[in-house]
Enzyme design. Structure first.
Site, PDB file in Angstrom:
ATOM      1  N   GLY A   5       0.792  -1.226   0.000  1.00  0.00           N
ATOM      2  CA  GLY A   5       0.000   0.000   0.000  1.00  0.00           C
ATOM      3  C   GLY A   5       0.821   1.271   0.000  1.00  0.00           C
ATOM      4  O   GLY A   5       0.269   2.354  -0.187  1.00  0.00           O
TER       5      GLY A   5
ATOM      6  N   CYS B 284     -26.435 -12.273 -20.696  1.00  0.00           N
ATOM      7  CA  CYS B 284     -26.074 -13.593 -20.175  1.00  0.00           C
ATOM      8  C   CYS B 284     -26.766 -13.909 -18.867  1.00  0.00           C
ATOM      9  O   CYS B 284     -26.509 -14.933 -18.258  1.00  0.00           O
ATOM     10  CB  CYS B 284     -24.557 -13.694 -19.998  1.00  0.00           C
ATOM     11  SG  CYS B 284     -23.954 -12.830 -18.548  1.00  0.00           S
TER      12      CYS B 284
ATOM     13  N   CYS C  55     -23.152  -6.987 -18.881  1.00  0.00           N
ATOM     14  CA  CYS C  55     -21.898  -7.186 -18.164  1.00  0.00           C
ATOM     15  C   CYS C  55     -20.855  -6.190 -18.651  1.00  0.00           C
ATOM     16  O   CYS C  55     -20.657  -6.014 -19.855  1.00  0.00           O
ATOM     17  CB  CYS C  55     -21.346  -8.592 -18.438  1.00  0.00           C
ATOM     18  SG  CYS C  55     -22.143  -9.879 -17.514  1.00  0.00           S
TER      19      CYS C  55
END
Lengths: 303, 258, 370
Positions: A36, A248, A270
């Site tokens: 990080g 889908c 999607c």
């Protein structure tokens, strides 16, 4: 003085010279050692503009080997123009195998999404990062933000979340939602929707972040805690969609809104094109799916 | 009460090149005690305050602070992290201009809550309840909690700054001309409020002011500074009623003439 | 029926084909040769070399053609090539005092050793369009005088003799010059690093900032001590050899601004300097750089930082036009994932707002929607 187009300018294999790659790999290793933490690195000019993925491209160029299989997505899709362009770049300068299949890729470079298909150990996810500093819009000075990270002074981050709740009744940050890595550094996950934040938590894949213009690299090693900031009484939550993918029928995935006409007609599909195609191959059908069968995801071998 | 001071200052000096900021200042500050530092502008009182609050490093001398565990710590030997932690937990700093001590573009509630969040409070409802409580203690209506200080009057901003500082229950507060720049009537109300808070909370405070009336109202003890040096110190009533140094006599008499 | 957009690859290829066509333009017009650009658009070439930070006229000319004359795009092309080149070493500092000068003007002295040399300047040309240039008419040979033997000391050296100006800065003996193309920038920066960043900074940006200092945003009372343009020798130390090896010459523009200074806690009253140095001939850039350099020395000289031009982090973070153009232009890339997240939030908040403000109407809308 006639130009000789063949030898007036030549480029090294994989574009970057080996010294530069070593320098970047050192920055990556340091990033992995301090999860990080933003490691400054001497970012190079790349043959695509700053802000278009130069950080991600430098990271990928430094870690890629001839046996790697590369996937590049932008907004979750393999076919957006910038993803196509970066994939073509590596095909040209490194001559590696490229793919759209999440599961078979060894390196996935991404802008703004994490694939829906769970990543596995051994895979590397390379994020393109525009503004690596999560505190930047609260405190514009680099000298001050570095101090705040060093001293772990993150109160200001929660001030921002407090203000959201006070003004909007909820945390109004929807993407680039700040996270705390391994209990220490607050990190910007890049402008992925917060929907993807939970996927970062203890992921078996190595996650590398490259910010070319801002000259920072950071990393989340495999199986590292990545916790989205929140309040006890206003816990972090991800976006939900009222309907499944129109193509889908997938649920619990991130959807793009597609405008169908100018009378308010729209559909949700999607954002991860590979995921969507795979599901349709498996026979899943959404309510607006075309009848014809789509070609399977293609794999382009190296020449 | 304890028999040890909260802050021990010894031979503190600050020079800017050859110019004197403050010179050889020593004193002890006791828990719950309010010390006023008075003098004209340029007397070094603000330099002293900035050194004591570690916003400036002195050229020489020491200042030791008794931490909550009872141990004395030398301020100028602490790491920056420790000093900054002290600044946002055990200490407060009230600026003359509230804009220097507030975040002007975040709400009053967040201004008060920031210190709580900085020390790890993560419950929105509790933070907000504490903010409401503190706003009421500084006489700011609850319905202003989501307003930004930009929309507040000067007096309200100053009261908000005080609430922001006191919310973590500090033991020592530094104040730099806390009533400067306010109308006389607003000043009086603020002084009343401050005096009440200091007494209720048992706060120790170091108040820098050029206004002897502020010193009289708030402090038990005072130091008079001129050209960077302390020319007289003692109980406030004694110094004001029976000034011994010629400069203090001049200060007191010039005030009385007004 | 909706079919997901495909064929990005073909679209890109076609777009680039069209770009090549438009770049070439009308085929009946002869194609530009690089030597034409090098010779006749020399100042454009200089700018690309300067901000591309690569001294190679031919590559700069190639970049200009490839970029269809878009200077920032050309600079970008040169930078992206430069970055791949191996680094052999660092030359000795150039000695502009020993420059083979073609132009030299000083605003602080009427006459001075070496004299004032106007050189090839736009100054005092009347800005009237010249139709003769459109016909490609012959141009007379310029007048040339024999090279002056007289040395041409820098104005800063003349002032220094009286001790009236701050001396040339000295770096510690073992100081290795910074290299902004090899090390990450960190603030606050040493002046060598800052000058490098300014030298490759965007001419327009520095010009505007320099201009702002003249209009009172961090006024620093500048005089042009001297501008000189000409060729300087490059020399490289090679460990095996006892002398420095000459590599050739480069053409540079140097500007030394002389600034009034009343003195402060940190420095005595004296003239201070702002410094500008760029590849090729670009007075505007060198002068703007010198103004910015001086403004950025505010903290060093104990001045208050009150204006944008004095703010190192602000100036240096935004002076690079390749970075700036990339980030501004990246906004045209798809952002629909983020936008979707924002759409969703705004829709929810909007619905709550309607419900609060006008419960009856909100109910109606909801029913209509269902």
């Amino acid at each position: 003085m006639t130009a000789q187009p063949t030898d007036i300018a030549t480029y090294n294999f994989a574009y970057l010279d080996e010294q530069t790659k070593r320098m970047i790999r050192r920055a990556i290793l340091k990033g992995i050692a301090i999860p990080g933490y933003q490691v400054p690195f001497a970012s190079r000019e790349m043959p695509m503009p700053y802000g278009w993925g130069t950080g991600g491209v430098q990271v990928t160029a430094s870690i890629i080997g001839p046996d790697d299989v590369l996937k590049v997505i932008d907004q979750g899709a393999d076919d957006t123009t910038n993803a196509v362009s970066i994939r073509a770049f590596f095909k040209k300068v490194a001559n590696v195998t490229v793919t759209t299949d999440t599961a078979t890729a060894s390196i996935i470079q991404t802008r703004h999404r994490i694939p829906e298909h769970p990543l596995t150990a051994g895979q590397v996810l390379v994020y393109q990062v525009p503004i690596p500093e999560p505190l930047r819009f609260l405190e514009p000075r680099e000298t001050e933000t570095r101090k705040m990270h060093a001293l772990e002074e993150y109160g200001l981050m929660h001030v921002k979340l407090y203000e959201d709740i006070a003004k909007h009744g909820r945390i109004a940050t929807t993407y680039a939602y700040p996270v705390k890595v391994e209990g220490r550094y607050v990190m910007d996950p890049s402008p992925t929707p917060k929907f993807d934040n939970p996927k970062m938590h203890r992921s078996p894949a190595l996650q590398l972040f490259g910010a070319g213009r801002e000259k920072r690299i950071y990393a989340v090693p495999p199986f590292t805690d990545v916790v989205s900031l929140d309040f006890e009484d206003h816990p972090f939550e991800v976006q939900t969609f009222d309907q499944p993918c129109a193509l889908c029928a997938a649920e619990n995935v991130y959807l793009d809104e597609v405008i169908l006409d100018d009378h308010g007609g729209h559909m949700f599909v999607c954002s991860d094109t590979d995921h969507c195609e795979k599901r349709r191959e498996e026979g899943h059908r959404g309510h607006l799916a075309p009848e014809t069968h789509l070609a399977p995801a293609n794999m382009e071998p190296a020449q | 009460m304890t028999d040890e001071p909260l802050l021990r200052v010894s031979a503190l000096s600050k020079f800017y090149g050859s110019r004197v900021g403050c010179d050889n200042v020593s004193f002890d500050l006791w828990p719950g005690e309010v010390l006023a530092v008075v003098g004209e502008s340029g007397s070094g009182k603000t330099t002293l305050l900035n050194c004591l609050s570690t916003r400036l490093l002195p050229s020489s001398g020491t200042a030791s602070y008794r931490m909550r565990d009872g141990q004395f710590r030398e301020l100028y030997r602490m790491s920056e992290a420790e000093r900054r932690f002290l600044m946002r937990t055990d200490w407060g700093f009230v600026h003359q201009n509230p804009a220097d001590g507030l975040r002007m573009t975040v709400s009053a509630g967040a201004n008060v809550g920031e210190r709580l969040m900085a020390v790890g409070d993560r419950h929105y409802g509790k933070i907000r309840a504490t903010a409401v409580d503190w706003l009421s203690r500084v006489e700011i209506e609850e319905d202003r909690i989501d307003d930004e200080p930009r929309a507040f009057s000067g007096g309200m901003r100053q009261r908000l700054q005080i609430a922001r500082n006191l919310v973590t229950g500090p033991r020592l507060v530094f104040m730099d001309e806390p009533t400067g720049g306010l109308d006389v009537s607003v000043q009086a109300r603020l002084l009343d409020l401050l005096r009440g808070l200091v007494t209720d909370l048992g706060l120790a405070a170091i108040v820098v002011t050029h206004d002897l009336a502020v010193a009289r109202l708030l402090s038990q003890r005072m130091m008079v500074m001129k050209d960077g040096r302390v020319v007289e110190s003692g109980l406030t009533d004694r110094v004001l009623d029976d000034p011994r140094a010629p400069y203090t006599q001049l200060l007191v008499s010039s005030i009385l003439q007004v | 029926m909706y079919v997901a957009v495909k064929g990005g690859e073909a679209a890109i290829a076609n777009a680039h084909g069209l770009l090549a066509d438009r770049r070439r333009g009308d085929r009946s017009v002869p194609a530009l040769r690089l030597d034409q650009i090098v010779e006749q658009l020399a100042l454009g070439v200089d700018r690309v070399m300067s901000e591309g930070s690569l001294y190679d006229r031919e590559l700069a000319a190639l970049a200009i053609v490839q970029a269809r004359g878009d200077m920032i795009e050309a600079i970008f092309l040169v930078r992206a090539y430069r970055t791949t080149l191996p680094r052999f070493g660092y030359t000795r500092p150039i000695d502009t005092g020993a420059m083979l000068v073609e132009r030299r003007v000083s605003a602080t002295y009427k006459d001075l050793p070496g004299g004032q040399l106007l050189g090839p300047t736009f100054d005092y040309t009347h800005r009237l369009l010249d139709p003769e240039l459109a016909t490609g008419a012959d141009v007379a040979e310029p007048l040339q005088r024999a090279r002056e033997a007289e040395p041409m000391p820098r104005v800063s050296a003349i002032l220094a003799r009286e001790g009236l100006i701050e001396p040339d800065g000295k770096m510690p003996q073992d100081h290795i010059p910074g290299d902004i193309t090899r090390e990450p920038l960190e603030f606050p920066m040493a002046r060598d690093i800052r000058l490098q960043a300014l030298s490759r900074g965007d001419e327009g940006f520095l010009l505007a900032l320099g201009y702002s200092t003249q209009r009172g945003y961090a006024r620093n009372h500048p005089f042009v001590g001297e501008i000189r343009i000409g060729e300087v020798e490059l020399e490289l130390d090679i460990p095996e050899l006892p002398f420095a090896v000459p590599l050739g010459t480069v053409r540079v523009t140097e500007c030394q601004m002389v600034n009034q200074f009343k003195g402060s806690a940190k420095a005595p009253p004296q003239f201070t300097r702002g410094y500008g140095l760029v590849f090729g001939q670009s007075e505007r850039k060198a002068m703007a750089m010198a103004l910015c350099d001086r403004a950025l020395r505010a903290s060093e000289l104990g001045e208050d930082v009150v204006a944008a031009a004095q703010d190192e982090e602000f100036v240096i973070s935004h002076s690079d036009n390749v970075q700036a153009t990339g980030f501004v232009e990246h906004l045209k890339l798809p952002h629909y994932v983020d936008f979707q997240a924002e759409l969703d939030l705004v829709r929810r908040m909007r619905a709550e707002y309607e419900a609060r403000e006008n419960p009856a109407k909100a109910e109606e809308t909801k029913e209509a929607a269902e």
